[in-house]
Design a protein around this motif. Structure first.
Motif, PDB file in Angstrom:
ATOM      1  N   CYS B 248       0.870  -1.160   0.000  1.00 35.75           N
ATOM      2  CA  CYS B 248       0.000   0.000   0.000  1.00 35.75           C
ATOM      3  C   CYS B 248       0.917   1.223   0.000  1.00 35.75           C
ATOM      4  O   CYS B 248       2.132   1.088  -0.014  1.00 35.75           O
ATOM      5  N   GLU B 250       1.879   3.029   2.196  1.00 38.38           N
ATOM      6  CA  GLU B 250       2.752   3.135   3.369  1.00 38.38           C
ATOM      7  C   GLU B 250       4.138   2.551   3.119  1.00 38.38           C
ATOM      8  O   GLU B 250       5.074   2.805   3.883  1.00 38.38           O
ATOM      9  N   HIS B 255       0.651  -6.406   1.574  1.00 41.95           N
ATOM     10  CA  HIS B 255      -0.559  -7.029   2.112  1.00 41.95           C
ATOM     11  C   HIS B 255      -0.926  -8.247   1.254  1.00 41.95           C
ATOM     12  O   HIS B 255      -1.008  -8.148   0.030  1.00 41.95           O
ATOM     13  N   CYS B 310      -0.938  -2.084  10.073  1.00 39.02           N
ATOM     14  CA  CYS B 310      -0.557  -1.095   9.056  1.00 39.02           C
ATOM     15  C   CYS B 310      -1.449   0.137   9.189  1.00 39.02           C
ATOM     16  O   CYS B 310      -2.664   0.004   9.289  1.00 39.02           O
ATOM     17  N   CYS B 312      -2.573   2.040   7.126  1.00 41.10           N
ATOM     18  CA  CYS B 312      -3.523   2.239   6.026  1.00 41.10           C
ATOM     19  C   CYS B 312      -4.907   1.717   6.380  1.00 41.10           C
ATOM     20  O   CYS B 312      -5.878   2.024   5.705  1.00 41.10           O
ATOM     21  N   ARG B 314      -5.847  -1.473   6.368  1.00 43.14           N
ATOM     22  CA  ARG B 314      -6.062  -2.838   5.894  1.00 43.14           C
ATOM     23  C   ARG B 314      -5.588  -3.806   6.984  1.00 43.14           C
ATOM     24  O   ARG B 314      -4.529  -3.594   7.573  1.00 43.14           O
TER      25      ARG B 314
HETATM   26 ZN   LIG Z   1      -1.184  -1.000   4.458  1.00 43.78          ZN
END
Ligand SMILES: [Zn+2]
Ligand SMILES: Nc1ncnc2c1ncn2[C@@H]1O[C@H](COP(=O)(O)OP(=O)(O)OP(=O)(O)O)[C@@H](O)[C@H]1O
Ligand SMILES: [Mg+2]
Lengths: 244, 436
Positions: B248, B250, B255, B310, B312, B314
């Motif tokens: 992602c 980040e 993932h 994470c 993000c 997810r």
């Molecule tokens: Zn992420």
């Protein structure tokens, strides 16, 4: 809502279900399809506690209910509309419905039963008309409505239905399935077992295919409709003509 | 943006339940439909019914590349061929490729998985996506294409067109995202410089690179030379193709699409799970594949789990960027080959001894070069006919091109010149001096 893990269940020493896992999310309509004798009814009866599983776990609303007896599960909101309806033939429609309110009364909410009855009559106006008739005199479709009504009187959070369309004419089946959609809109989660896969999938969000006591497939409605095995085994070859 | 929030942000309990259900169903299906798995589970005395938790998966036997090769072409398929709507295969190695079949649902899941990666990289329906992966038997082009379309991006199937053409398309069609191998991206960066095109003259903002290992150094280099954010993604044809795992924005590991795959990391020597955070071999089990499901497939790729959550949002687990291989697989020009594949070709060419070495380097224009040094046999050397040598070299070059699908330089060397036993140094079969 409902989480089942590794359910092994059956009768006597014969395991009908062999490590079955599934779940139903809040507000979901989930259908289980499969051939005769695959274990669909056994699965629903094991979830409701009518059949004691040999192994496995049943979680309802985050709580392990594997050891909770069947009557208590109804009280928790886990309610089955059984295969073949099991309407009491010699009791009136109203008496049949009130039987479903057993737990509501026991919880001291007897005064609300009237109101619940009104809800059922609003859902199935024909039952109001037949209020004083004996259950045994109703048509198949009316009996199915009565069976659903009786289950609803228990104020379920999860309603399980075993072959609700069995023996019913197509228009009657259609109206039963419309009711299923209405109930979901009212906040219920629904776990449906059906031979009539096409019909059941038309209302389902998701489904499982069970064969000889084992889950073999899971997916959204679209995924199951797209699966060739499902098409061949459960939808018939002229499936595409019927899928309007 | 999270492409499928209800899936990609499931709680760990929900992920575990979905994985267990789908694993059990996959095991039931492969046992019923794939002779290899029926035999394998029966002989090992393990079965679908004995898998009650995700940890139990570790009791099942591995599936290896050799198993897949001996099932060529269709023996690992779990559905009849008439249910397969697409076929791909692994890149050409000297042996047989692995043929992978997809059902309608498999294709749809594949599109979903690559759409998630693109979305995780910040690609939206506003983007113009140039896909510079081959559109052929390999999975790169078609795999990403479907996902990019599902997002609603404007998709350019640029495929493996030459670098100058790619640059023309990129500039004139206003490409905002490039999907390719990292080495091809580096090659395009070089082409820009050659053509004296400043990256700011382009509209490029993002790159998703994968299909071969690449370093943080190369990432920095690509980002600086193309003025983009470069993200890594990982996949393998046997399991699906691109779409298995991806970074992602980040940049904190990749993932894994855990509602479609279960990943384990094992010690390549013992096959036992490594302890938390340690590097080992990635092992994949597909849990939604209908056409070509695989149980505990040894990828040969080395990585570690990254366990912290994470930012993000997810919840799918992350793996580190792939740090190496368990074997001597060479990634070259968008395809893969083993030194043993080269050896097999050499053995079939008369006049050469099976002593060879492979050198890899990057040319100044950014392209990769592979040179195969081959010892000629004493016999041929004695004859010493220059023309014969020429023809031997040409045969080898052509065979490598035909069989392995790569163009390599071939250099014939004197007998015994490659063996350096004399100075005690260990013979290096492969010397890789490419920028990575
Ligand atoms: Zn992420
Ligand atoms: N009370 C019982 N005692 C012993 N065996 C039973 C009993 N009820 C069902 N079975 C057996 O269990 C198996 C599965 O039955 P189950 O009713 O769960 O399947 P089903 O999928 O609901 O099938 P159907 O389509 O016939 O309703 C069948 O083979 C049946 O013979
Ligand atoms: Mg039944």
């Amino acid at each position: 809502m409902l989480v089942v893990r590794n359910l092994r269940s059956g009768y006597g020493s014969i395991a009908v279900l062999k490590a079955v896992s599934l779940h139903v999310g809040r507000g979901e309509i989930v259908v289980i399809i499969g051939p005769n004798g695959a274990g669909k009814s056994t699965l629903l009866m094991s979830v409701t506690g009518l059949v004691a599983p040999f192994e496995g776990e049943v979680e309802f609303e985050g709580r392990d209910i594997t050891a909770v007896p069947a009557e208590k599960r109804v009280g928790l909101g886990c309610v089955l509309v059984p295969e073949g309806r099991r309407v009491f033939a010699t009791l009136s429609v109203r008496e049949n419905l009130e039987l479903g309110a057993y737990h509501v009364r026991r919880n001291g909410l007897g005064r609300e039963v009237r109101h619940d009855l009104e809800r059922i009559f609003a859902l199935f106006p024909i039952l109001r008309k037949r209020e004083r008739q004996m259950g045994g005199t109703l048509s198949g479709g009316e009996q199915q409505m009565l069976a659903i009504g009786r289950a609803l009187m228990a104020r379920p959070a999860l309603l399980m239905m075993d072959e609700p369309s069995m023996g019913l004419a197509p228009v009657v089946t259609a109206s039963i399935f419309k009711t299923v959609l209405t109930l979901r809109e009212q906040g219920l989660s629904i776990l449906l077992v059906e031979q009539n896969a096409r019909r059941a999938l038309s209302v389902a969000d998701r489904g499982y295919v069970i064969e000889t006591g084992q889950m073999v497939l899971e997916g959204t409605r679209e995924e199951l409709l797209n699966n060739n095995d499902v098409q061949r085994a459960y939808l018939g070859k002229d499936y595409s003509a019927i899928n309007e | 943006m999270i492409f499928n929030k209800s899936k990609e942000t499931m709680s760990r309990d929900e992920i575990t339940q979905v994985q267990l259900e789908r694993l059990q169903m996959t095991l039931n299906r492969v046992y019923r439909n794939v002779a290899f798995y029926k035999t394998s589970f029966d002989t090992q005395g393990v079965g679908a019914e004995s898998i009650r938790t995700l940890e139990d998966l570790g009791r099942l036997p591995f599936t290896t590349r050799e198993h897949l090769l001996s099932a060529y072409p269709y023996d690992m398929f779990a559905v009849p061929l008439r249910d397969i709507v697409r076929l791909h295969s692994t890149s050409g190695t000297a042996g047989k490729p692995v043929v992978v079949g997809y059902t309608k649902n498999d294709l749809s899941h594949w599109a979903e998985c690559t759409a998630r990666l693109l979305s995780a990289a910040g690609i939206t329906d506003q983007d113009v996506v140039q896909i510079a992966f081959h559109y052929d038997l390999c999975t790169g082009g078609f795999g990403f294409h479907q996902g990019a379309e599902r997002i609603g991006a404007s998709v350019i199937p640029a495929s493996a067109t030459a670098p100058d053409k790619q640059i023309m398309v990129m500039r004139d069609y206003k490409t905002t995202a490039l999907l390719s191998t990292p080495s091809f991206a580096a090659r395009l960066a070089q082409e820009l410089e050659t053509q004296h095109i400043h990256p700011e003259k382009l509209f490029l903002k993002k790159g998703l690179f994968g299909a071969e290992p690449w370093s943080e150094n190369l990432r920095r280099e690509i980002e600086e030379r193309l003025h983009i954010t470069a993200l890594d993604n990982y996949g393998l044809t046997e399991i699906m193709g691109p779409g298995v795992a991806g970074e992602c924005e980040e940049k904190r590991g990749l993932h894994v699409n855990e509602d479609h795959f279960i990943v384990e990391i094992v010690d390549p020597a013992t096959g036992a799970a490594v302890s938390a955070g340690e590097t080992g071999e990635l092992v994949f089990t597909t849990i939604t594949k209908e056409g070509f499901p695989l149980i505990r497939y040894r990828s040969g790729d080395m990585a570690a789990f990254l366990c912290d959550p994470c930012p993000c949002g997810r919840t799918f687990c992350r793996i580190s960027r792939v740090s190496g291989r368990t074997d001597d697989l060479i990634f070259f020009g968008g395809t893969k080959l083993f030194p043993a594949d080269v050896e097999k070709i050499l053995l079939a060419v008369e006049g050469t001894a099976p002593h060879f070495a492979i050198d890899l380097w990057s040319d100044p224009d950014g392209s990769e070069v592979m040179e195969v040094k081959v010892e000629i046999s004493e016999k041929v050397f004695a004859i010493d006919k220059l023309r014969d040598l020429e023809s031997v070299r040409d045969v080898i070059r052509r065979r490598i091109e035909q069989v392995l699908g790569v163009s390599a330089k071939v250099l014939l060397v004197e007998p015994k010149s490659l063996r350096t036993d004399a100075d005690g140094a260990k013979f290096r079969r492969v010397t890789d001096r490419r920028r990575k």
